[in-house]
Design a protein around this motif. Structure first.
Motif, short mmCIF file in Angstrom:
data_model
loop_
_atom_site.label_atom_id
_atom_site.label_comp_id
_atom_site.label_asym_id
_atom_site.label_seq_id
_atom_site.Cartn_x
_atom_site.Cartn_y
_atom_site.Cartn_z
N ILE A 97 0.89 -1.16 0.00
CA ILE A 97 0.00 0.00 0.00
C ILE A 97 0.93 1.20 0.00
CG2 ILE A 97 -1.78 1.27 1.26
CD1 ILE A 97 -2.36 -1.46 2.71
N ASN A 128 -11.71 -4.28 12.35
CA ASN A 128 -12.30 -5.39 11.60
C ASN A 128 -12.31 -6.68 12.43
OD1 ASN A 128 -13.02 -4.65 8.70
ND2 ASN A 128 -11.06 -3.61 9.01
N ALA A 140 -8.12 -2.06 5.62
CA ALA A 140 -9.55 -2.44 5.74
C ALA A 140 -10.01 -3.16 4.47
CB ALA A 140 -10.40 -1.20 6.00
N GLU A 141 -9.59 -2.68 3.31
CA GLU A 141 -9.98 -3.32 2.04
C GLU A 141 -9.38 -4.73 1.93
OE1 GLU A 141 -9.01 -2.76 -2.68
OE2 GLU A 141 -9.27 -0.93 -1.48
N ILE A 142 -8.14 -4.88 2.34
CA ILE A 142 -7.48 -6.20 2.28
C ILE A 142 -8.20 -7.18 3.21
CG2 ILE A 142 -5.35 -7.43 2.90
CD1 ILE A 142 -3.89 -4.80 1.93
N THR A 143 -8.54 -6.74 4.42
CA THR A 143 -9.22 -7.64 5.35
C THR A 143 -10.61 -8.01 4.85
OG1 THR A 143 -10.03 -5.81 6.73
CG2 THR A 143 -7.96 -6.84 7.38
N GLU A 144 -11.27 -7.08 4.19
CA GLU A 144 -12.60 -7.38 3.64
C GLU A 144 -12.49 -8.36 2.46
OE1 GLU A 144 -15.98 -4.88 1.35
OE2 GLU A 144 -15.30 -4.02 3.25
N ARG A 145 -11.49 -8.18 1.63
CA ARG A 145 -11.33 -9.03 0.45
C ARG A 145 -10.89 -10.45 0.79
NH1 ARG A 145 -7.71 -7.14 -4.49
NH2 ARG A 145 -9.64 -6.14 -5.07
N TYR A 146 -9.90 -10.59 1.69
CA TYR A 146 -9.29 -11.90 1.94
C TYR A 146 -9.78 -12.59 3.22
CZ TYR A 146 -6.25 -10.72 -1.90
OH TYR A 146 -5.77 -10.38 -3.13
N ARG A 147 -10.50 -11.88 4.07
CA ARG A 147 -11.10 -12.45 5.29
C ARG A 147 -10.11 -13.29 6.12
NH1 ARG A 147 -15.57 -9.57 5.84
NH2 ARG A 147 -16.89 -9.60 4.01
N ASP A 164 -7.55 2.67 5.15
CA ASP A 164 -8.49 2.19 4.13
C ASP A 164 -7.92 0.98 3.37
OD1 ASP A 164 -10.25 4.18 4.87
OD2 ASP A 164 -9.79 5.48 3.16
N GLY A 165 -6.61 1.00 3.09
CA GLY A 165 -5.99 -0.11 2.38
C GLY A 165 -6.03 -1.40 3.18
#
Length: 182
Positions: A33, A97, A55-62, A52-53
């Protein structure tokens, strides 16, 4: 178990995601990032990019767990403070998250991945490539992040065994506490 490793930096933060099944490690994703496109004087905006980066990674890869490199103290205190703020933005994104966060020093990661604490960046890259059976070398920030995730995979097993042993030990010692005779 899926682990997200983070190598925090104000300009470039590395991330690496691995899956762990027993002793087997499998590469999922890695990258960086970058906040270089944000005006260098705008610290709050750069921290937002990092938050934000992540947060996006955690949302995408769980991921199920996360591990972050602990900030070392630089010769320049201002650099250390800025790096600490970048790390704080990353940790806050992980915690927001609902991810558990483990922390490891660069020395711990180098010992876990390369076998000694004085490993150079190139050695970490090569060992991460070998441990995860990658076709090529990852970038240095991504390799460090993958190394942090690998460290957590190795240390997590050991800590779980120690916790189990402590639980067994605690229950055993409680039985004999009042049964003592002269």
């Amino acid at each position: 178990m899926r682990i997200l490793g983070i190598d925090p930096g104000l300009n470039t933060t590395g991330f690496g995601i691995i899956d762990v099944d027993g002793h087997a490690l499998r590469y999922v994703a890695s990258g960086t990032i970058s906040t270089r496109s944000v005006t260098s004087g705008s610290l709050p905006q750069r921290l937002k990019v990092l938050f934000d980066g992540i947060a996006e990674i955690t949302e995408r890869y769980r991921p199920d767990a996360s591990a972050v490199e602990i900030v070392f103290v630089n010769v320049n205190p201002q650099s250390t403070l800025l790096l600490g703020q970048a790390r704080g933005a990353c940790v806050t994104a992980l915690v927001s998250n609902d991810l558990p966060v483990a922390e490891y020093t660069a020395l711990q990661m180098k010992k876990a991945v390369a076998g000694h604490g004085q490993a150079a960046k190139a050695q970490i890259q090569e060992m991460v490539k070998r441990l995860l059976d990658l076709p090529g070398l990852p970038g240095s920030d991504a390799a460090d992040a993958l190394g942090i995730a690998i460290t957590h995979a190795q240390v997590g097993r050991t800590l779980a065994r120690l916790a189990e042993a402590a639980t067994l030990s605690h229950s055993t010692t409680g039985r004999y506490r009042q049964g003592r005779s002269r």
